[in-house]
Design a protein around this motif. Structure first.
Motif, PDB file in Angstrom:
ATOM      1  N   VAL A 465       0.850  -1.190   0.000  1.00 43.92           N
ATOM      2  CA  VAL A 465       0.000   0.000   0.000  1.00 43.92           C
ATOM      3  C   VAL A 465       0.884   1.238   0.000  1.00 43.92           C
ATOM      4  N   LYS A 466       0.751   2.049  -1.022  1.00 47.43           N
ATOM      5  CA  LYS A 466       1.553   3.266  -1.108  1.00 47.43           C
ATOM      6  C   LYS A 466       1.032   4.321  -0.144  1.00 47.43           C
ATOM      7  N   ALA A 467       1.923   5.220   0.224  1.00 47.49           N
ATOM      8  CA  ALA A 467       1.543   6.309   1.123  1.00 47.49           C
ATOM      9  C   ALA A 467       0.431   7.142   0.486  1.00 47.49           C
ATOM     10  N   GLY A 468      -0.587   7.419   1.263  1.00 49.40           N
ATOM     11  CA  GLY A 468      -1.726   8.175   0.788  1.00 49.40           C
ATOM     12  C   GLY A 468      -2.917   7.305   0.426  1.00 49.40           C
ATOM     13  N   ASN A 469      -2.683   5.986   0.335  1.00 47.50           N
ATOM     14  CA  ASN A 469      -3.763   5.071  -0.027  1.00 47.50           C
ATOM     15  C   ASN A 469      -4.333   4.313   1.170  1.00 47.50           C
ATOM     16  N   GLU A 470      -3.760   4.546   2.363  1.00 47.33           N
ATOM     17  CA  GLU A 470      -4.178   3.764   3.528  1.00 47.33           C
ATOM     18  C   GLU A 470      -5.643   4.001   3.898  1.00 47.33           C
ATOM     19  N   LYS A 471      -6.143   5.180   3.631  1.00 44.99           N
ATOM     20  CA  LYS A 471      -7.495   5.529   4.077  1.00 44.99           C
ATOM     21  C   LYS A 471      -8.545   5.369   2.975  1.00 44.99           C
TER      22      LYS A 471
END
Length: 538
Positions: A465-471
């Motif tokens: 999961v790339k940063a910014g996609n967690e939510k």
């Protein structure tokens, strides 16, 4: 019940609904959306009723209504439906409610005006009405009028309702895309207008209309064209064919007249972009099949090899450019250029399998593109970026979204078992019997499609999961209501296309019979007949 003016009701219902929506108070945003949805469902109900009453083996054009419109010019309000128009009417009527649901919250992104919701849904309904009457029109002038009028609401949907942004450059790009869309299509329409006038002059000279005047009645002109009664020189008929074909090639779009499409698709909201690519652009390919072939059979046969070459170029060109895109929405837009190439190739193969496959492809492309583009739009609205590189690992945080995106992508690459495979296979088989080299080159797009779809999915949905996609969150219930019917249609038509083919095939066969085209006989080398004992007859 059959005596009611069903085809008039089909397009008047959404048009009247659009007018009524504008009368709603500005504060009634939810009511405006809900009313527009109900109106679109009413149009769908009329379309379904027409489908149940349609007789595939009956008259070529059914539910015909005819009234005087402009008697001085021999123009009338004449509408009717064959099997080709029927499936496209159902596609349009089924997609619009889903697009209204998909764009349910679009007014939060497109602007802050007090009546922005009212304008948005009203314009969508107007486009639906214009497209529906184009499919059922049996008067050439009536068709031309709505062929052009639909550009106006579509222009405002592209230029006025793209994603809201404070970036001046983005807003200017959106305006340029809308103007480019309008200018390209208006120019094509003006060329067609000259051809329409020229055709009328010929019918007047031959006194095909009432009291020896000219006529715009499609059925009369078609009969005259295929019986040699038009009496015009072949060069004149070729020029008129090119006038019609140019306008349809711009709207379809056919390479190299395609350049307006990617810009318009990424500038509009996802729902409006799907309305344009899956619905409005089908009027172009429908026009080729009905007006170019049936009104100008000799010219169609003359230019078919050239158009087939352009279609093959578009197939490969669209696929290659899709591979190189970094913007997910632009990538999907380029796939449509490739798919329209297949449709046009099937039409101008002038074979039963090619024409039937092309018509079914219009339907299947509308469904698969709607699914892929809308799901991508849902994802972009969550993340706020269209760049493929900004995604990664989405399937871990939004598995249903990723799964439906994957199925839609597989449909786009025409995986067996999904709807587009059947139509693409028929187009290639139908083309091979007439233009084997064109079919072989077009087949290379199967590999290219697998490359751009699977590579896109790998970069966006798999891996960490790339940063910014967690939510990122999964599909909402409203979004599921939009996506599930599209996925179900892809699966159903992939496994059982017979209901659609039963209505398309007789209409295509009649078209080819009317213009004197027959499927090429298979080339089989004669072999010496043998006796039961193995000896050859002498």
């Amino acid at each position: 019940m059959r005596d009611l003016p069903w085809l008039t009701m089909l397009w008047v219902v959404p048009l009247a609904g659009a007018a009524l929506v504008l009368l709603f108070p500005a504060a009634w945003r939810t009511a405006a959306r809900s009313f527009a949805l109900v109106v679109s469902l009413a149009a769908l109900g009329i379309g379904i009723w027409l489908a149940t009453q349609f007789e595939p083996g009956g008259e070529q054009y059914q539910f015909v209504e005819s009234r005087t419109w402009i008697p001085a010019f021999g123009a009338g309000y004449t509408v009717g439906m064959d099997g080709i128009a029927l499936v496209l009417v159902l596609l349009t009527a089924a997609l619009v409610p889903l697009l209204l649901l998909a764009g349910w919250q679009d007014e939060r992104e497109v602007g802050t005006g007090a009546r922005v919701t009212h304008y948005y849904v009203a314009l969508t309904l107007v486009v639906e009405a214009m497209v529906l009457i184009s499919f059922v029109s049996l008067d050439i002038l009536l068709f031309y009028v709505f062929f052009e009028v639909m550009l106006i609401p579509m222009y405002f949907l592209i230029g006025g309702f793209g994603p809201r942004t404070s970036d001046v450059a983005v807003r200017q790009q959106r305006s340029r895309a809308a103007v480019k869309f309008l200018l390209y299509n208006l120019f094509g329409g003006l060329i067609m207008l000259a051809a329409v006038i020229g055709l009328y002059v010929i019918t007047a000279r031959e006194k095909l209309g009432v009291d020896g005047a000219g006529t715009f009645d499609f059925r009369i002109v078609m009969q005259a064209a295929n019986s040699g009664q038009l009496g015009a020189a072949p060069a004149v008929l070729n020029a008129l064919f090119l006038g019609f074909m140019f306008a349809f090639a711009v709207k379809a779009p056919l390479w190299p007249l395609h350049t307006w499409l990617p810009d318009a698709a990424v500038s509009a909201t996802p729902a409006s972009a799907v309305l344009m690519m899956a619905v409005v652009d089908k009027v172009g390919t429908f026009g080729m099949l009905r007006y170019c072939l049936l009104l100008f059979p000799s010219a169609s046969a003359t230019y078919a090899p050239v158009i087939s070459v352009l279609a093959v170029i578009g197939i490969i060109y669209g696929a290659l450019l899709a591979i190189g895109q970094t913007d997910v929405m632009r990538l999907i837009a380029y796939t449509s250029i490739s798919h329209f190439g297949f449709i046009i190739l099937g039409i101008f193969a002038m074979t039963t399998q090619g024409g039937t496959g092309a018509t079914l492809y219009m339907v299947n492309h509308g469904i698969s593109t709607a699914a892929l583009f809308l799901i991508a739009g849902f994802l972009v609205s969550r993340r706020g970026t269209r760049l493929i590189a900004d995604y990664g690992g989405v399937q871990k945080v939004a598995p249903i979204l990723a799964g439906t995106f994957f199925i839609s992508g597989l449909a786009t690459l025409s995986l067996p078992g999904l709807a587009p495979f059947v139509s693409e296979f028929m187009v290639l088989i139908g083309t091979f019997t007439r233009y084997p080299v064109a079919a072989i080159f077009a087949s290379t797009a199967l590999v290219l499609a697998a490359l751009y779809v699977l590579w896109m999915y790998q970069r966006m949905m798999t891996g960490p999961v790339k940063a910014g996609n967690e939510k990122l969150y999964d599909l909402l219930p409203r979004e599921m209501v939009v996506v599930v019917p599209l996925i179900a249609a892809l699966l159903f038509l992939g496994a059982y296309p017979k209901p659609a083919l039963d209505r398309i095939d007789p209409a295509v066969a009649r078209t080819l019979t009317t213009i004197g085209q027959h499927d090429p006989a298979p080339a089989v080398k004669p072999e010496a007949a043998t006796t039961p004992s193995g000896g050859a007859h002498k």
